[in-house]
Design a protein around this motif. Structure first.
Motif, PDB file in Angstrom:
ATOM      1  N   ARG A  51      14.689  -1.336  18.070  1.00 17.18           N
ATOM      2  CA  ARG A  51      13.783  -2.014  17.149  1.00 17.18           C
ATOM      3  C   ARG A  51      12.359  -1.739  17.622  1.00 17.18           C
ATOM      4  NH1 ARG A  51      13.754  -3.080  12.901  1.00 17.18           N
ATOM      5  NH2 ARG A  51      13.613  -4.923  11.608  1.00 17.18           N
ATOM      6  N   LEU A  68      12.292   2.974  12.677  1.00 17.44           N
ATOM      7  CA  LEU A  68      11.596   1.860  12.037  1.00 17.44           C
ATOM      8  C   LEU A  68      12.564   0.976  11.274  1.00 17.44           C
ATOM      9  CD1 LEU A  68       8.286   3.342  10.668  1.00 17.44           C
ATOM     10  CD2 LEU A  68       8.536   1.350  12.113  1.00 17.44           C
ATOM     11  N   ALA A  69      13.598   1.602  10.736  1.00 15.64           N
ATOM     12  CA  ALA A  69      14.561   0.832   9.974  1.00 15.64           C
ATOM     13  C   ALA A  69      15.453   0.003  10.881  1.00 15.64           C
ATOM     14  CB  ALA A  69      15.411   1.774   9.119  1.00 15.64           C
ATOM     15  N   VAL A  98       3.634   1.337   4.881  1.00 19.67           N
ATOM     16  CA  VAL A  98       2.581   2.350   5.007  1.00 19.67           C
ATOM     17  C   VAL A  98       3.082   3.517   5.848  1.00 19.67           C
ATOM     18  CG1 VAL A  98       0.336   2.823   6.017  1.00 19.67           C
ATOM     19  CG2 VAL A  98       0.666   0.755   4.688  1.00 19.67           C
ATOM     20  N   ILE A  99       3.684   3.180   7.000  1.00 22.21           N
ATOM     21  CA  ILE A  99       4.166   4.235   7.890  1.00 22.21           C
ATOM     22  C   ILE A  99       5.304   5.006   7.231  1.00 22.21           C
ATOM     23  CG2 ILE A  99       5.093   4.706  10.169  1.00 22.21           C
ATOM     24  CD1 ILE A  99       2.397   3.504  10.379  1.00 22.21           C
ATOM     25  N   THR A 100       6.252   4.287   6.627  1.00 21.80           N
ATOM     26  CA  THR A 100       7.398   5.017   6.050  1.00 21.80           C
ATOM     27  C   THR A 100       6.958   5.907   4.889  1.00 21.80           C
ATOM     28  OG1 THR A 100       7.926   2.927   4.982  1.00 21.80           O
ATOM     29  CG2 THR A 100       9.371   3.635   6.736  1.00 21.80           C
ATOM     30  N   LEU A 133      13.625  -0.159   2.743  1.00 21.87           N
ATOM     31  CA  LEU A 133      13.493  -0.308   4.189  1.00 21.87           C
ATOM     32  C   LEU A 133      12.512  -1.425   4.533  1.00 21.87           C
ATOM     33  CD1 LEU A 133      13.442   3.428   5.311  1.00 21.87           C
ATOM     34  CD2 LEU A 133      15.240   1.758   5.713  1.00 21.87           C
ATOM     35  N   PHE A 158       0.854  -1.183   0.000  1.00 21.14           N
ATOM     36  CA  PHE A 158       0.000   0.000   0.000  1.00 21.14           C
ATOM     37  C   PHE A 158       0.889   1.233   0.000  1.00 21.14           C
ATOM     38  CE2 PHE A 158      -4.043   1.907   2.089  1.00 21.14           C
ATOM     39  CZ  PHE A 158      -4.203   2.692   0.980  1.00 21.14           C
ATOM     40  N   ARG A 196      14.829  -4.114   5.889  1.00 22.05           N
ATOM     41  CA  ARG A 196      14.864  -3.820   7.317  1.00 22.05           C
ATOM     42  C   ARG A 196      13.524  -4.084   7.996  1.00 22.05           C
ATOM     43  NH1 ARG A 196      20.121  -2.904   8.727  1.00 22.05           N
ATOM     44  NH2 ARG A 196      19.121  -2.435  10.702  1.00 22.05           N
ATOM     45  N   GLY A 197      12.528  -4.474   7.224  1.00 28.28           N
ATOM     46  CA  GLY A 197      11.254  -4.859   7.820  1.00 28.28           C
ATOM     47  C   GLY A 197      10.419  -3.723   8.375  1.00 28.28           C
ATOM     48  N   SER A 198      10.691  -2.477   7.971  1.00 28.31           N
ATOM     49  CA  SER A 198       9.844  -1.396   8.477  1.00 28.31           C
ATOM     50  C   SER A 198       8.593  -1.279   7.608  1.00 28.31           C
ATOM     51  CB  SER A 198      10.603  -0.076   8.509  1.00 28.31           C
ATOM     52  OG  SER A 198      11.311   0.107   7.320  1.00 28.31           O
ATOM     53  N   HIS A 199       7.485  -0.994   8.261  1.00 28.10           N
ATOM     54  CA  HIS A 199       6.178  -1.028   7.593  1.00 28.10           C
ATOM     55  C   HIS A 199       6.077   0.056   6.524  1.00 28.10           C
ATOM     56  CE1 HIS A 199       2.011  -1.574   6.931  1.00 28.10           C
ATOM     57  NE2 HIS A 199       1.865  -2.410   7.952  1.00 28.10           N
TER      58      HIS A 199
END
Lengths: 379, 322
Positions: B307, B301-302, A146-148, A137, A84, A141-144
């Motif tokens: 974490r 977040l990264a 949508v948020i990023t 990312l 998304f 790095r597994g960051s969501h």
């Protein structure tokens, strides 16, 4: 999301249910108009006339449509990969920077048809780069995402204000915008084309980037449904676990899908920056990136659906301006309300009417089936 | 920078952090129960508009606060219906809520008041006044402690105190009550909660309603405590900063206060540093300070600093059985 329980005919699945969802959205919008104390039917009449009733109106409608095709496609491509992308707004903003840099460098040297392809590359690359960081990312790095992507919208906004105020505005100017491009940085408008049909486009800024948008639709269709990479993207979107077992790299799919998504969002900037204003201004995107979400949901992430939905929203934007003029109590914010309702009913509540429609179909077909069953037992 | 200036910056940090804190705690309840909420911004905005309109109509800030909570809870229930009952996409629903609020507030504002979407300027008695603590004036001359007590602790409006009181309260509810235990459980493993015979849907609806109440208070703060009326898009991304703070705080109440205070502090400094030059660095662009909360959140977040792991069942609709 819960799996559909009963099997329905294809035309119901891709035709009727989405149509019902959108119809309910517009019905609720009508109620809002009624609540304000105006007549919804009168409002629709003014809106339709404003959007399609005269040459200039059509020109503006097509101008907005062009924006929304790009941003709608951007969201749609990401949808196919199960991602998304809310960052279309920021990606388009950065795309404007790419397009403007190309135009600023070339507009006094070469004619527009040399600037245009390079501006396309600039817009696409800058937009894609802005989407690529959140994609990377997410993938690595597994960051969501949508948020990023939301965060990147705000970062883009700050970055562009800083660039426009402190660096890109010509010396001595207080306006946060670049200088106006010379003829080599301006896209031809569709006025002569309108003339062929005997219509007068007036001051409407519709320009040849409309054809680029339509071409992008075709390209996206071919890419998503006719290439191996497109297949991998769809497979990942439908079932990421199965895709991994099939040897598809999720990382690759995420990066490629978001890169393309960002590139498409970035190309949206060509229309207002090179086509309409011939300069880069603050906030030129004006929410088109977000409209793309509604367009993609309404068009069910298919290029043809995106074109139709983009045209509808183009009509709403142009007709809405006309409506605000004729009915001052209904400001242009009505479009945002409609956009929200479309996202709500065609997106978050897409399965709300499904059980009802399925039941209706079961009821309609059951007498026939009963008769058949009785006939078999009779002899 | 002298002591007085530091106190003033901290004081305005508190004021700027309050709406963030309320919205952040709102999001905390919702997301801890497994319902992602990117609609904080929209609920705040709806609350701000309702507060501005109702306070003007009734001439009382408390009516305004009530109206704000009502409007925000209504939107929260839409989000709840879409994401709990209809098992829709929570992100999509949140986006819809944001636009619904942005569109409706401006539209109704223009239709009702015809002032370009804003609500009429509120008179003093229709706003939340600041509460002076006993002895604040008398102690003002005392060095060091006087300004600390008089400026930092005393002299804020009731919602500021409400916001900061919500922090220990939220901590207590979340970690010391049965409801809190279940709330946290339903966000991690709803199937286990269901097996224990507790309704997942009811729990989540309650969480979403609490979220609505707090967002409403945050909106009311903006419209009838900080300013004297609603203006179009007055939240200006605060809901998203609150979301960023929530991630920064890793979905915990005390760190949430820290994160909101940090982001409020950055905002206060940005306002103060406008055009000023910082030793060693030179002039810092305001835009850099404005973007800093978002950049920090992305970096977090990264996983470059610690974490941030969201509640495990967050964003996934609960299906009882197939």
């Amino acid at each position: 999301m819960s799996a559909p329980a009963a099997k329905l005919p294809l035309w119901v699945e891709v035709g009727l249910i989405p149509l019902v969802n959108v119809a309910v959205a517009f019905l609720v919008a009508g109620l809002v108009v009624l609540f304000i104390g105006e007549s919804p039917l009168q409002a629709v009449r003014i809106l339709l006339w404003g959007a399609l009733g005269f040459g200039e109106g059509i020109g503006f409608t097509l101008f907005y449509t062009t924006n929304f095709i790009f941003t709608g496609l951007a969201v749609a491509v990401a949808f196919h990969a199960g991602l998304f992308n809310i960052g279309g707004e920021g990606q388009a903003y950065l795309g404007g920077l790419g397009a403007a840099l190309a135009a600023l460098a070339l507009d006094r040297v070469v004619p527009w048809y040399v600037t245009f392809p390079l501006a396309i590359c600039g817009a696409a690359l800058f937009g894609a780069a802005w989407a690529f960081i959140p994609a990377w990312l997410q993938a690595r790095r597994g960051s969501h995402i949508v948020i990023t992507t939301i965060m990147f919208n705000f970062i883009a906004s700050s970055l562009m204000v800083w660039l426009l105020v402190d660096h890109l505005s010509p010396a001595g100017s207080m306006q946060p915008e670049t200088r106006t491009f010379a003829a080599g940085g301006a896209l031809p408008e569709l006025g002569p084309l309108f003339g062929l049909f005997g219509a007068d486009m007036g001051a409407a800024p519709a320009n040849i980037s409309l054809f680029l948008a339509l071409f992008a639709c075709l390209a996206v269709y071919l890419f998503i449904w006719r290439t191996r990479l497109g297949y991998e993207i769809r497979a990942t979107g439908l079932n990421p676990t199965a895709a991994v077992y099939a040897g598809i790299s999720t990382v690759k799919v995420t990066l490629v899908a978001m890169f393309l998504s960002g590139a498409l969002a970035g190309m949206m900037a060509l229309n207002p920056v090179l086509g309409e204003q011939q300069r880069l201004q603050i906030d030129f995107v004006q929410g088109a990136g977000f409209v793309g979400i509604a367009v993609a949901l309404m068009g069910r992430a298919h290029p043809l659906g995106v074109v139709l939905a983009a045209f509808l929203f183009g009509m709403l934007y142009q007709g809405g301006a006309e409506l605000a003029f004729d009915m001052p109590t209904i400001s242009r914010d009505m479009i945002v309300v409609i956009q929200a309702l479309v996202i709500l009913f065609a997106g978050a509540l897409e399965h709300m009417f499904r059980p009802g429609i399925a039941r209706a179909f079961a009821l309609m077909s059951s007498p026939q089936r009963r008769r058949l069953a009785a006939g078999e037992e009779a002899p | 920078m002298d002591f007085q200036a530091v106190v003033l910056i901290l004081d305005s940090s508190i004021r700027l952090a309050t709406p963030l804190l309320l919205a952040c705690l709102a999001g905390l309840y919702s997301e801890r129960s497994g319902i992602f909420d990117i609609g904080l911004e929209g609920k705040m905005l709806a609350g701000a508009f309702a507060a501005g309109a109702a306070a003007w109509w009734a001439g009382s800030p408390w009516v305004g606060l009530l109206a704000a909570i009502f409007a925000s809870v209504a939107l929260a229930l839409v989000h709840g219906f879409a994401s709990i009952t209809q098992r829709g996409n929570q992100i999509v629903s949140g986006v819809a809520i944001n636009f619904l609020a942005a569109g409706l507030t401006a539209l109704l504002g223009q239709a009702w008041f015809a002032e370009g979407g804003r609500t009429p300027q509120l008179p003093g008695e229709a706003r939340f006044a600041s509460l002076a603590w006993p002895g604040a004036e008398a102690l003002r001359q005392v060095p060091f402690l006087g300004p600390l007590y008089g400026e930092l602790l005393s002299g804020h409006n009731p919602i500021v105190y409400l916001g900061f009181l919500m922090v220990p309260l939220t901590w207590w509810v979340l970690f010391k009550t049965r409801f809190g235990l279940r709330l946290r459980a339903v966000g991690e493993n709803p199937a286990a909660v269901d097996t224990a015979g507790i309704s997942v849907a009811f729990l989540r609806y309650r969480a979403v309603i609490v979220c609505g109440v707090l967002c409403g208070a945050a909106g009311a703060y903006l419209a009838i405590a900080q300013s004297a009326g609603f203006i179009v898009n007055m939240t200006a991304g605060k809901g998203f900063i609150a979301l960023a703070a929530l991630i920064f705080a890793k979905w915990r109440p005390w760190p949430a206060m820290g994160a909101c205070f940090l982001f409020g502090f950055l905002d206060a400094i940005a306002i103060r540093l406008q055009g000023a030059s910082v030793p060693m660095v030179g002039e810092v662009p305001v835009q850099f300070m404005q973007a800093l909360p978002y950049v920090l959140t992305v970096v977090l977040l990264a996983g470059f600093i610690g974490r941030a792991v969201p509640p495990r069942a967050g964003g996934i609709p609960y299906v009882k059985e197939r």
